[in-house]
Enzyme design. Structure first.
Site, short mmCIF file in Angstrom:
data_model
loop_
_atom_site.label_atom_id
_atom_site.label_comp_id
_atom_site.label_asym_id
_atom_site.label_seq_id
_atom_site.Cartn_x
_atom_site.Cartn_y
_atom_site.Cartn_z
CD GLU A 52 -1.56 -2.32 1.21
OE1 GLU A 52 -0.60 -2.90 1.75
OE2 GLU A 52 -2.54 -3.34 1.15
CG HIS B 146 -11.27 -7.22 6.16
ND1 HIS B 146 -10.42 -7.57 6.85
CD2 HIS B 146 -10.95 -7.34 4.81
CE1 HIS B 146 -9.60 -8.30 6.05
NE2 HIS B 146 -9.74 -8.14 4.82
C1 LIG Z 1 -2.01 -5.01 4.23
C2 LIG Z 1 -2.75 -5.80 3.79
N1 LIG Z 1 -3.12 -5.62 2.39
C3 LIG Z 1 -4.10 -6.11 1.61
C4 LIG Z 1 -4.58 -7.14 2.31
C5 LIG Z 1 -5.92 -7.91 1.37
N2 LIG Z 1 -5.52 -9.23 1.17
C6 LIG Z 1 -5.67 -10.42 1.91
S1 LIG Z 1 -4.69 -11.80 1.61
C7 LIG Z 1 -4.05 -10.89 0.26
C8 LIG Z 1 -2.99 -11.74 -0.63
C9 LIG Z 1 -2.37 -12.58 -0.15
O1 LIG Z 1 -1.35 -13.11 -0.76
P1 LIG Z 1 -0.05 -13.90 -0.39
O2 LIG Z 1 0.74 -12.94 0.64
O3 LIG Z 1 0.53 -14.61 -1.25
O4 LIG Z 1 -0.85 -15.13 0.47
P2 LIG Z 1 -2.01 -15.98 0.13
O5 LIG Z 1 -3.41 -15.43 0.21
O6 LIG Z 1 -1.69 -16.66 -1.18
O7 LIG Z 1 -1.82 -17.14 1.02
C10 LIG Z 1 -4.67 -9.47 0.00
C11 LIG Z 1 -4.28 -8.50 -1.23
C12 LIG Z 1 -4.33 -7.52 3.59
N3 LIG Z 1 -5.35 -8.40 4.21
N4 LIG Z 1 -3.47 -6.78 4.20
#
Ligand SMILES: Cc1ncc(C[n+]2csc(CCOP(=O)(O)OP(=O)(O)O)c2C)c(N)n1
Ligand SMILES: Cc1ncc(C[n+]2csc(CCOP(=O)(O)OP(=O)(O)O)c2C)c(N)n1
Ligand SMILES: [Mg+2]
Ligand SMILES: [Mg+2]
Lengths: 328, 343, 328, 343
Positions: free
Chosen positions: A62, A131
């Site tokens: 972000e 959220h």
């Molecule tokens: C700081 C933050 N930004 C955005 C989100 C929304 N979000 C939740 S999971 C995710 C993707 C995460 O991807 P990854 O780190 O590869 O983990 P995976 O979900 O594949 O296990 C996002 C964008 C969040 N939870 N926290």
């Protein structure tokens, strides 16, 4: 006549499409805003229509998204970044406060920051931690930012078109609990997008709210009307700058005010609204301005969110308190 | 020392005339830098962050820029960059005089972003600006200045990842001057090399002798050309040394000895260039002396102008907050005028 | 008798040394806090006395410093991190809000967060950009944080000892403009560190302030006394939780209040103080609570900071307004 | 594949008995994961983030921990880690039931930090905890779980730099499951490899087949031993695949085709282990069948208990904010009870 029934999510999508169409410098960026069209589908179809250069997915960072937007604005673009949820704006706070809000000032007007930051905001959807946050108090305090929140599809369309046309940075807080309710939207409305809006005229008490709380206050007004209490509902819309004139005009008539918001009470935006009303209407107020707000606790898990967010009962109690206040 | 597809050959080495120009610039910057410290002691400036010892890195890198299209993003210590870009130095010093945060120069005309006080604060801006230039079909490359200390900030990581993924035309120019206030690089940068980080992003990088101005010009030219060609960002780590205090309020004696300073600083970049010019017959003693004379003359005018710099009117506090002012702010402005200017 | 003349910087240094001595789990960390002893010398000598394991320099990364502190607290330590200046707390806001303020809640009390975050705060020293910010409104709004600011050396010593003994996270805002003024400090004082403090009793109007503004308000009180206006000065000390009882008690007596702070006006902590006073003292207040604050502009450069920070004149005007208010 | 001073030999390979345990765990986790998705469809849970396909990575890494001293920091997707650590699974599912953010299990007893919803939010905590363990003279190693998406966050960079400088006993366990919601790894991780980043911090790292549970156990054991010995942190990048949607509200059909999914997913980690067990005579079909039967039985009890889980009393909103409550909050609690519970 361009009036159409649509949800807020559709109205926002439409406003973004119209912006991209009319402003060749407009760009949309953020996590999952491209192919997926955003986790709330607000940017759905836009990458396809306007191309991957103008609507693009960023890595999951972000601060990066906001820092990139500042740089893009310096290069003459009008970025419309999205952070996926309120609680994930925190990692971007440094870029928002020290850079986005200050670049125009620091550069003495050479680098204005026409950046419209969309933030799906507030609670009420039983979502995971972080959220359901309300960041308006934080943003409204920051010099150089403007802050706005729409309460319904019409406001969503009009305010986003307006905000995205400004050359100042605007934090655009979308009440995610209201994304899916439909209402008529007039795309050519001549209503001013500036200032607050009397969402329902009344006479015994003024309820001040924004975002998803406007709909709740309108419900409260219905219920109160059954008891003969005629509630005026002010949809504040702009959380910075606050429309002091409309507040003053309303409370001068009703002589009582209750401000309602989801965020924690202490140093919440309700304090500012209450302070403004007390300043401007000191001599006419019949009771101290009531604040019906979230508590000074972390936004709770879904099971408890109805206990946290001001509900109809708590707002009615607030109204009762201002109506029953007797000089002591 | 080049990695991956990025090769630094000698194509960008400055010629004799350029070396003379570089020397003149470095002398000007050196003299101005020492003077600014003196101005602070004399009460002309409330504070200053000397770049003493970093003249080769700063002058050389900025000298390599194409001022018609490129754009530099400085920290608070890039006086040498500013002077090389011919920024109005009174307007530049206005930051240190506490006249206006960011300086009074026009950053667009100067090709130098406003002075940035947040460590690593502008690194992402450089990436965004560079990406924007590419989107707009322009040829500009962003030159992003930061230090060894800044490399620890999350924003730098995000910037490198974004830049590499987007193939944004950015040159990350790291001045590793050995210190971040009191923290030496070895306690700051795990592994000891910022340049070594680039490989993890599949990004070109090179570590150079930042006190050899010719090497700096050459490497920066290569890097700018690489980025301009669309081949992606480059990170240059220029090894140099902060010969002075962190700022005029710092006392390096608390964390490093004079003996260590002498050893770590190595040879003065000005002396190195001077020796080269003389030994290669590129310039003579007269040229050297003239450069110093010119520098002194420039500083004298500048000092007078900096001293003459008046505070900005208080109304400007309000006037630059927004492009479209708000009624609330207009009212605060009126109240301020009433209570403070009695109008 | 342990009373000694010392500056706030010395009092803080002493409080830290005493904490390290008495609490084996206490650790100090931050940028330049070790060998250098901090840019304001508040941690001077501590690394030498307590060793490099307990007082250590970190890399230049504020989110890292706070995230590390959260983890150290989970391992049973009591970290006392420093961020070098107010404006450099912004990169740590995500860790502060989503982690530091919530870990005790999220873990249902299993991981309390005894973290005392020292932040050299506020303006007035002609420093570079971002070195003069007031973050109390931001911090006070965050659930799970306590916020405190000392106004003089005695408060500095007592409040830091107390804060560093708490098992809740405390943001400790040090008014850097007051680091060097000396005053008597009683290290064994039995004064309570809780709540607000009447810094000067009065009767015509209550001035509410914190940090460096307390000294300024005391000056104002002196000047006003020459005109026969007897000003009460409340040093709020705790900015979260706010001591509502002391505010109410004071304003019930004086019937007029002015709140003074350096941070921007809109959604500043002055709004909360004004709202609380208006709520509790509605029937006794003779005039709306005045707010004399910084403006809604980025904190300006040194040349303009005296135009920005509430000065004696502006505070006197504020007092005049509450004294002259006539029901309209 | 090992870098620097870190060598993964076969010393930590699970033996036959351990492989059987691992299989049983993986079956339990698989069945529970599929069930949780079903529970969501049935309205028992408002949402869930499936770990389908990541069983080998999660079970294998947690299996390698020394539960007496080590501690794991999960994201929102580590159900397999939780089950392997024998966390009370009703208390774990409480997060997804929207009962309590972070779960109702005791994280200290469980050796599993509260569920973390901020991407990369807990990576620095792992470093701080690990450093604290060392300061306290304890032998614990922190296991920090995060994803390919998380690797883009500034906090991860800061954590790696801090950990390497402090030689903190941390193992960064990256599950590269190919996706961060809709963004594929190649658009997320410049250079394509998170493990490759480690070298820039002079940190040991290894990229492993995250769908081979034996390889995961072995590499994690090596890494834990390395970190425990004081040799510094290790980063393990376990290559795996998110076979399901990002969460129960996601629709992967919008960004990847079934055909691509089939190709990219490769062989199911459960099938791989099953084949190995059978072909090497470590287990027979009966053992396999029993594992599934046990998994089903466990899920049934669990489902009943999860369904029976009552909302927490509203007073708890107030009670866990501080360890030393404030009068202001006590008053809000009283007001809430009056207006909402009418007491
Ligand atoms: C700081 C933050 N930004 C955005 C989100 C929304 N979000 C939740 S999971 C995710 C993707 C995460 O991807 P990854 O780190 O590869 O983990 P995976 O979900 O594949 O296990 C996002 C964008 C969040 N939870 N926290
Ligand atoms: C985000 C942030 N944190 C802390 C500071 C205070 N500070 C100013 S300069 C500096 C050291 C910077 O070191 P480096 O990046 O190596 O640059 P150098 O000063 O050596 O040129 C620090 C800690 C700051 N300005 N910004
Ligand atoms: Mg440095
Ligand atoms: Mg992933």
């Amino acid at each position: 006549m361009s009036e159409q029934m649509m949800s807020m999510q559709q109205a926002l999508n439409r406003a973004l499409a119209d912006t991209l169409r009319n402003d060749p410098t407009a760009l949309i960026l953020g996590e999952d805003v491209g192919t997926l069209g955003g986790v709330f589908r607000v940017t759905q179809g836009l990458a396809k229509e306007f191309g991957a250069e103008r609507v693009f997915d960023t890595p999951l960072a972000e601060s990066g998204i906001l820092g990139l937007s500042v740089g893009l604005a310096m290069a003459g673009f009008h970025p419309i970044p999205e952070v996926q949820f309120d609680g994930f704006a925190y990692p971007a706070v440094n870029q928002i406060i020290t850079q986005l809000g200050r670049m125009n000032y620091r550069s003495r007007g050479v680098f204005p920051m026409p950046v419209t930051l969309r933030v799906p905001s507030f609670g009420g959807i039983r979502a995971p931690e972080h959220h359901g946050e309300s960041l308006e108090a934080l943003f409204a305090h920051v010099p150089g930012l403007k802050v706005v929140s729409p309460a319904d599809p019409q406001q969503a369309y009009s305010l986003l078109r307006y905000a995205a046309g400004l050359s100042d940075p605007v934090i655009f807080m979308e009440p995610k609990a209201r994304y899916w309710q439909k209402a008529a939207v007039d795309m050519d409305t001549t209503q001013s997008p500036l200032g607050a809006r009397i969402a329902r005229p009344g006479k015994h008490v003024t309820l001040v709210a924004w975002g998803a709380m406007v709909a709740r206050c309108l419900q409260v007004a219905e219920l109160a009307a059954e008891d003969g209490i005629i509630v005026e509902v002010v949809d504040l819309r702009w959380l910075k700058p606050i429309d002091e004139a409309t507040l003053t005009e309303s409370v001068t008539r009703t002589r009582r005010a209750v401000v309602v918001h989801e965020g924690p009470r202490t140093a919440g935006l309700g304090a500012e609204v209450a302070a403004l009303i007390s300043e401007h209407c000191f001599d006419t107020l019949k009771a101290p301005v009531e604040r019906v707000t979230g508590f000074d606790v972390p936004y709770p898990s879904g099971d408890l969110e109805d206990e946290y967010i001001p509900n109809i009962d708590r707002i009615l109690f607030g109204i009762q308190r201002v109506l029953e206040h007797r000089r002591g | 020392m080049a990695v991956q597809n990025f090769q630094v050959d000698d194509a960008g080495m400055p010629d004799a005339e350029e070396l003379r120009q570089l020397f003149t610039l470095m002398v000007t910057v050196r003299h101005l830098d020492l003077s600014a410290v003196a101005w602070q002691r004399q009460g002309i400036l409330p504070g200053y962050a000397p770049e003493l010892g970093q003249e080769a890195a700063q002058v050389g890198s900025a000298f390599a820029m194409d001022k018609a299209v490129d754009f530099a993003f400085p920290t608070y210590r890039e006086m040498g960059v500013a002077r090389t870009l011919a920024v109005d130095m009174v307007a530049y010093m206005a930051t240190h005089k506490a006249t206006w945060h960011g300086g009074l120069y026009d950053p667009k005309v100067s090709r130098l972003a406003p002075i940035q006080a947040v460590v690593a604060g502008s690194v992402l801006h450089a990436v965004g600006w560079a990406h924007g230039e590419r989107l707009a079909g322009r040829a500009g490359v962003a030159l992003s200045y930061f230090g060894d200390g800044a490399s620890s900030q999350g924003d730098v990581h995000e910037a490198m990842n974004f830049a590499s993924l987007m193939k944004a035309p950015v040159v990350f120019f790291v001045q590793n001057n050995g210190w971040a206030i009191s923290l030496p690089t070895e306690a700051q940068v795990a592994g000891g090399s910022v340049a070594a980080r680039a490989a993890g992003y599949n990004m070109a990088s090179v570590c150079i002798d930042g006190n050899d101005v010719a090497a700096v010009v050459n490497a920066t030219r290569s890097a700018l050309a690489h980025a301009r060609s669309g081949a992606g960002p480059v990170l240059i780590e220029a090894m140099t040394y902060r010969r002075g205090p962190h700022s005029t309020s710092d006392d390096p004696g608390r964390y490093r000895s004079l003996e260590a300073e002498r050893i770590d600083a190595g040879m003065d970049p000005l002396d190195r260039l001077k020796e080269k010019l003389l030994s290669q017959g590129i310039a003579d003693e007269q040229f050297i002396a003239d450069a110093w004379t010119a520098a002194r003359a420039e500083e004298e005018t500048l000092r007078a102008d900096v001293m003459a710099l008046e505070p900005r009117p208080g109304t400007e506090m309000f006037d630059y907050v927004f492009t479209e002012p708000t009624e609330a702010l207009a009212e605060q402005r009126r109240n301020w005028r009433e209570e403070s200017e009695h109008v």
